[in-house]
Design a protein around this motif. Structure first.
Motif, PDB file in Angstrom:
ATOM      1  N   ALA A   1      -0.439 -14.906   6.260  1.00  0.00           N
ATOM      2  CA  ALA A   1      -0.510 -13.834   5.266  1.00  0.00           C
ATOM      3  C   ALA A   1      -1.183 -12.582   5.801  1.00  0.00           C
ATOM      4  O   ALA A   1      -1.097 -11.523   5.193  1.00  0.00           O
ATOM      5  CB  ALA A   1      -1.244 -14.320   4.020  1.00  0.00           C
TER       6      ALA A   1
ATOM      7  N   CYS B   1      -3.215  -8.849   1.490  1.00  0.00           N
ATOM      8  CA  CYS B   1      -2.550  -9.651   0.449  1.00  0.00           C
ATOM      9  C   CYS B   1      -1.501 -10.565   1.045  1.00  0.00           C
ATOM     10  O   CYS B   1      -1.423 -11.734   0.710  1.00  0.00           O
ATOM     11  CB  CYS B   1      -1.911  -8.722  -0.571  1.00  0.00           C
ATOM     12  SG  CYS B   1      -0.894  -9.539  -1.815  1.00  0.00           S
ATOM     13  N   GLY B   2      -0.660 -10.021   1.920  1.00  0.00           N
ATOM     14  CA  GLY B   2       0.406 -10.841   2.464  1.00  0.00           C
ATOM     15  C   GLY B   2       1.242 -10.142   3.507  1.00  0.00           C
ATOM     16  O   GLY B   2       0.992  -8.993   3.869  1.00  0.00           O
TER      17      GLY B   2
ATOM     18  N   TYR C   1       1.504 -15.290   1.226  1.00  0.00           N
ATOM     19  CA  TYR C   1       0.390 -14.691   0.493  1.00  0.00           C
ATOM     20  C   TYR C   1      -0.924 -15.360   0.856  1.00  0.00           C
ATOM     21  O   TYR C   1      -0.942 -16.527   1.252  1.00  0.00           O
ATOM     22  CB  TYR C   1       0.634 -14.811  -1.017  1.00  0.00           C
ATOM     23  CG  TYR C   1       1.816 -14.003  -1.468  1.00  0.00           C
ATOM     24  CD1 TYR C   1       1.679 -12.659  -1.810  1.00  0.00           C
ATOM     25  CD2 TYR C   1       3.083 -14.571  -1.531  1.00  0.00           C
ATOM     26  CE1 TYR C   1       2.770 -11.912  -2.209  1.00  0.00           C
ATOM     27  CE2 TYR C   1       4.183 -13.823  -1.933  1.00  0.00           C
ATOM     28  CZ  TYR C   1       4.018 -12.496  -2.270  1.00  0.00           C
ATOM     29  OH  TYR C   1       5.107 -11.756  -2.655  1.00  0.00           O
TER      30      TYR C   1
ATOM     31  N   THR D   1      -0.963  -5.159  -1.741  1.00  0.00           N
ATOM     32  CA  THR D   1      -0.727  -5.697  -3.076  1.00  0.00           C
ATOM     33  C   THR D   1       0.763  -5.991  -3.207  1.00  0.00           C
ATOM     34  O   THR D   1       1.564  -5.539  -2.388  1.00  0.00           O
ATOM     35  CB  THR D   1      -1.119  -4.695  -4.188  1.00  0.00           C
ATOM     36  OG1 THR D   1      -0.306  -3.536  -4.072  1.00  0.00           O
ATOM     37  CG2 THR D   1      -2.588  -4.330  -4.129  1.00  0.00           C
ATOM     38  N   ASP D   2       1.127  -6.733  -4.228  1.00  0.00           N
ATOM     39  CA  ASP D   2       2.529  -6.989  -4.538  1.00  0.00           C
ATOM     40  C   ASP D   2       2.604  -7.213  -6.048  1.00  0.00           C
ATOM     41  O   ASP D   2       2.691  -8.334  -6.524  1.00  0.00           O
ATOM     42  CB  ASP D   2       3.031  -8.203  -3.763  1.00  0.00           C
ATOM     43  CG  ASP D   2       4.529  -8.437  -3.935  1.00  0.00           C
ATOM     44  OD1 ASP D   2       5.172  -7.684  -4.697  1.00  0.00           O
ATOM     45  OD2 ASP D   2       5.046  -9.382  -3.320  1.00  0.00           O
TER      46      ASP D   2
ATOM     47  N   TYR E   1       0.543  -9.986  -7.664  1.00  0.00           N
ATOM     48  CA  TYR E   1      -0.625  -9.786  -6.798  1.00  0.00           C
ATOM     49  C   TYR E   1      -1.112  -8.344  -6.936  1.00  0.00           C
ATOM     50  O   TYR E   1      -0.863  -7.501  -6.084  1.00  0.00           O
ATOM     51  CB  TYR E   1      -0.281 -10.118  -5.344  1.00  0.00           C
ATOM     52  CG  TYR E   1      -0.038 -11.592  -5.132  1.00  0.00           C
ATOM     53  CD1 TYR E   1      -1.077 -12.434  -4.760  1.00  0.00           C
ATOM     54  CD2 TYR E   1       1.223 -12.150  -5.332  1.00  0.00           C
ATOM     55  CE1 TYR E   1      -0.865 -13.798  -4.579  1.00  0.00           C
ATOM     56  CE2 TYR E   1       1.441 -13.508  -5.155  1.00  0.00           C
ATOM     57  CZ  TYR E   1       0.392 -14.324  -4.780  1.00  0.00           C
ATOM     58  OH  TYR E   1       0.610 -15.669  -4.611  1.00  0.00           O
TER      59      TYR E   1
ATOM     60  N   VAL F   1      -5.913  -9.607  -5.794  1.00  0.00           N
ATOM     61  CA  VAL F   1      -6.128  -9.715  -4.346  1.00  0.00           C
ATOM     62  C   VAL F   1      -7.623  -9.679  -4.039  1.00  0.00           C
ATOM     63  O   VAL F   1      -8.123 -10.453  -3.224  1.00  0.00           O
ATOM     64  CB  VAL F   1      -5.371  -8.594  -3.593  1.00  0.00           C
ATOM     65  CG1 VAL F   1      -5.766  -8.554  -2.133  1.00  0.00           C
ATOM     66  CG2 VAL F   1      -3.867  -8.792  -3.737  1.00  0.00           C
TER      67      VAL F   1
END
Length: 130
Positions: A9, A13-14, A32, A111-112, A117, A122
């Motif tokens: 990740a 966040c990822g 993630y 972020t997502d 997320y 996060v």
């Protein structure tokens, strides 16, 4: 191969990994920091759109992806990577099921929001993992 999905990740966040050398679809794996994985398949072309997506809750000790549920159609089931068989180039290239085409790192994200997320989530996850 022992691996934790959160290891891929990255620091925030990822990360998005995209299958290389693909011509008909754009297959992506998103990892993630909480260890969840999302597979997304997009069609190519002018009307590029999401074909389907599936969530997993991580990898088991053998590197098998633990999909939350199988897609409905057999062609979609066959598209899913199943077992992480090799980690290359310091984790920026992942090989699944011994296939020649790898998933290569294309993006890191902080972020997502579309996938749940947010910046706040996060932040909380990062507090838990440190």
């Amino acid at each position: 191969m022992t691996a934790n999905a959160a290891d891929f990740a990255g620091p925030s966040c990822g990360r998005r990994y995209e299958k290389e050398l693909e011509t008909h679809f754009r297959d992506c794996l998103l990892f993630y920091l909480d260890g969840r994985i999302k597979f997304e398949r997009y069609c190519y072309g002018e009307a590029a759109c999401l074909v389907f997506s599936v969530w997993a809750h991580g990898l088991d000790e053998t590197g098998k992806i633990l999909w939350d549920k199988e897609p409905e159609f057999e062609t979609d089931q066959k598209a899913l990577p199943r077992v992480l068989t090799d980690v290359q180039e310091e984790g920026t290239a992942l090989q699944f099921d011994g296939m020649r085409k790898r998933y290569v790192l294309t993006e890191e994200f902080d972020t997502d929001k579309m996938n749940g997320y947010s910046r706040f989530k996060v932040f909380l996850l990062r507090q838990k993992h440190h």
